[in-house]
Design a protein around this motif. Structure first.
Motif, PDB file in Angstrom:
ATOM      1  N   PRO A  32     -35.131  25.365  -8.791  1.00 55.12           N
ATOM      2  CA  PRO A  32     -34.266  26.134  -9.682  1.00 55.12           C
ATOM      3  C   PRO A  32     -34.900  26.263 -11.062  1.00 55.12           C
ATOM      4  O   PRO A  32     -35.661  25.400 -11.496  1.00 55.12           O
ATOM      5  CB  PRO A  32     -32.975  25.317  -9.747  1.00 55.12           C
ATOM      6  N   GLU A  33     -34.587  27.342 -11.699  1.00 53.46           N
ATOM      7  CA  GLU A  33     -35.176  27.609 -13.011  1.00 53.46           C
ATOM      8  C   GLU A  33     -34.640  26.628 -14.036  1.00 53.46           C
ATOM      9  O   GLU A  33     -33.445  26.353 -14.083  1.00 53.46           O
ATOM     10  CB  GLU A  33     -34.848  29.041 -13.450  1.00 53.46           C
ATOM     11  N   LYS A  34     -35.514  26.126 -14.839  1.00 56.99           N
ATOM     12  CA  LYS A  34     -35.120  25.244 -15.934  1.00 56.99           C
ATOM     13  C   LYS A  34     -35.243  26.043 -17.223  1.00 56.99           C
ATOM     14  O   LYS A  34     -36.150  26.865 -17.365  1.00 56.99           O
ATOM     15  CB  LYS A  34     -36.035  24.027 -16.007  1.00 56.99           C
ATOM     16  N   PRO A  35     -34.353  25.764 -18.158  1.00 55.96           N
ATOM     17  CA  PRO A  35     -34.498  26.472 -19.425  1.00 55.96           C
ATOM     18  C   PRO A  35     -35.784  26.028 -20.122  1.00 55.96           C
ATOM     19  O   PRO A  35     -36.229  24.887 -19.995  1.00 55.96           O
ATOM     20  CB  PRO A  35     -33.261  26.054 -20.217  1.00 55.96           C
ATOM     21  N   ALA A  36     -36.357  26.936 -20.846  1.00 55.67           N
ATOM     22  CA  ALA A  36     -37.600  26.628 -21.565  1.00 55.67           C
ATOM     23  C   ALA A  36     -37.308  25.576 -22.634  1.00 55.67           C
ATOM     24  O   ALA A  36     -36.240  25.593 -23.258  1.00 55.67           O
ATOM     25  CB  ALA A  36     -38.151  27.889 -22.208  1.00 55.67           C
ATOM     26  N   PRO A  37     -38.214  24.649 -22.834  1.00 51.38           N
ATOM     27  CA  PRO A  37     -37.959  23.634 -23.851  1.00 51.38           C
ATOM     28  C   PRO A  37     -37.910  24.265 -25.236  1.00 51.38           C
ATOM     29  O   PRO A  37     -38.648  25.204 -25.542  1.00 51.38           O
ATOM     30  CB  PRO A  37     -39.140  22.676 -23.718  1.00 51.38           C
ATOM     31  N   ARG A  38     -37.000  23.731 -26.046  1.00 51.24           N
ATOM     32  CA  ARG A  38     -36.878  24.251 -27.402  1.00 51.24           C
ATOM     33  C   ARG A  38     -38.049  23.757 -28.232  1.00 51.24           C
ATOM     34  O   ARG A  38     -38.466  22.605 -28.104  1.00 51.24           O
ATOM     35  CB  ARG A  38     -35.580  23.779 -28.034  1.00 51.24           C
TER      36      ARG A  38
END
Length: 132
Positions: A32-38
């Motif tokens: 599953p797609e993970k949000p890009a790290p801030r």
């Protein structure tokens, strides 16, 4: 089990075919797609000055030389300790003794037995002392 080894080869072929089928499936699966790290606020670190870098390299070289100089001492200590602990006398000392099968019971107060009151035990002990 049959006496011919063909059943073993068939089992191996079946496992290989199963593995190939599963590995092809796993190649199609995507996590599953993970949000890009801030992005985090970081301070840039300047490179070390040449003097400090040279000092650190010199200290590292000296530390390695000291470690190599003490290596024979450490190997000697390990050799001495292993020869001490491998001797028969020390081995007999460290091995557990042959205990009898039954051990004598320890003299421990049973919490279920009624205890005499503390005042009564003092009177009994004083009367015993007077008899002597």
């Amino acid at each position: 089990m049959p006496s011919d080894p063909d059943h073993v080869l068939d089992a191996i072929d079946g496992v290989v075919d199963e593995w190939l089928a599963m590995s092809e499936d796993s190649m199609r699966w995507a996590p599953p797609e993970k949000p890009a790290p801030r992005p985090r606020l970081t301070l840039p670190t300047p490179p070390l000055p040449p003097l400090v870098e040279g000092l650190l390299q010199e200290v590292g070289a000296r530390a390695q030389a000291v470690a190599e100089a003490f290596r024979p001492l450490g190997e000697g200590v390990v050799g001495v300790l292993s020869s001490i602990f491998d001797s028969d006398a020390v081995r007999r000392l460290l091995e557990p003794a042959d205990w009898p099968e039954e051990h004598p019971e320890l003299d421990v107060d049973d919490p279920e037995e009624p205890q005499a009151p503390s005042g009564a035990s003092a009177e009994v002990s004083s009367s015993r002392a007077n008899r002597r």
